[in-house]
Design an enzyme around this catalytic site. Structure first.
Site, PDB file in Angstrom:
ATOM      1  N   THR A  27      46.463  38.472  42.574  1.00 55.25           N
ATOM      2  CA  THR A  27      45.353  37.640  42.868  1.00 55.25           C
ATOM      3  C   THR A  27      44.301  37.917  42.307  1.00 55.25           C
ATOM      4  O   THR A  27      43.745  39.053  41.798  1.00 55.25           O
ATOM      5  CB  THR A  27      45.079  37.467  44.350  1.00 55.25           C
ATOM      6  N   ASP A  28      43.326  37.111  42.126  1.00 51.90           N
ATOM      7  CA  ASP A  28      41.825  37.137  41.778  1.00 51.90           C
ATOM      8  C   ASP A  28      40.898  37.335  43.026  1.00 51.90           C
ATOM      9  O   ASP A  28      41.293  37.365  44.071  1.00 51.90           O
ATOM     10  CB  ASP A  28      41.345  35.905  40.871  1.00 51.90           C
ATOM     11  N   LEU A  29      39.475  37.381  42.731  1.00 52.89           N
ATOM     12  CA  LEU A  29      38.599  37.624  43.732  1.00 52.89           C
ATOM     13  C   LEU A  29      38.723  36.678  44.797  1.00 52.89           C
ATOM     14  O   LEU A  29      38.351  36.922  46.205  1.00 52.89           O
ATOM     15  CB  LEU A  29      37.302  37.514  43.117  1.00 52.89           C
ATOM     16  N   SER A  30      38.995  35.102  44.743  1.00 52.19           N
ATOM     17  CA  SER A  30      39.226  34.349  45.699  1.00 52.19           C
ATOM     18  C   SER A  30      40.623  34.284  46.503  1.00 52.19           C
ATOM     19  O   SER A  30      40.646  33.463  47.371  1.00 52.19           O
ATOM     20  CB  SER A  30      38.996  32.893  44.837  1.00 52.19           C
ATOM     21  N   VAL A  32      43.700  33.865  45.185  1.00 50.38           N
ATOM     22  CA  VAL A  32      44.770  33.133  44.614  1.00 50.38           C
ATOM     23  C   VAL A  32      45.369  33.615  43.614  1.00 50.38           C
ATOM     24  O   VAL A  32      44.721  34.452  42.821  1.00 50.38           O
ATOM     25  CB  VAL A  32      44.362  31.491  44.338  1.00 50.38           C
TER      26      VAL A  32
END
Length: 154
Positions: A27-30, A32
């Site tokens: 996942t990324d920072l958000s 997702v």
């Protein structure tokens, strides 16, 4: 101690099914799934689909016969996958020629389509030039090749 084999998916008719779980590293920072991780999942699913068909890419490469190379890829992102989601990669061979094949791959969370890839792989000689796939490989692909998808009936 017996070491378990890595998951390789399975065939459901002409369709190869390969399950993945979304981990924090995906996942990324958000929160997702980072877009490039779909490429990794699709690659793993394609590789295991070939392995289950009896297509031994490593032996062909080491013997100097050639290897598959992605020659074209189109991706469509529709919905995000998130941490801890179970994702199912569905792959099928949509088109086969003497030197290439087109594989359609879709990532689902339950019945929700998350991402779709249309991939063309070419069999290439060690010098990078296209060449015919081994006959046994074409025969293996023919057992699972499906007709291209047309418009859905209303």
């Amino acid at each position: 101690m017996q070491i378990p084999a890595p998951p390789s998916g399975l065939f459901d008719g002409p369709q190869h099914l390969y399950a993945v779980r979304v981990y924090f590293e995906d996942t990324d920072l958000s929160g997702v799934v980072y877009h490039a991780n779909y490429l990794r999942w699709f690659e793993r699913a394609r590789s295991d689909m070939l392995r289950l068909l009896g297509i031994d890419q490593r032996t062909a490469h080491e013997a100097g016969e050639g290897a598959y190379a992605v020659s074209e890829m189109g991706l469509r992102y529709l919905r995000p996958a998130k941490l801890d989601d179970d994702v199912l990669i569905r792959s099928h061979v949509a088109e086969l020629s003497p030197a290439t094949c087109r594989i359609v791959q879709r990532a689902f969370r339950e019945d929700t389509l998350l991402c779709e890839a249309k991939v063309r792989v070419a069999f290439v000689a060690p010098n990078g030039r296209p060449r015919r796939q081994p006959r046994e490989w074409v025969a293996a692909f023919q057992t699972i090749t499906t007709a291209p998808e047309g418009p859905k009936a209303a």
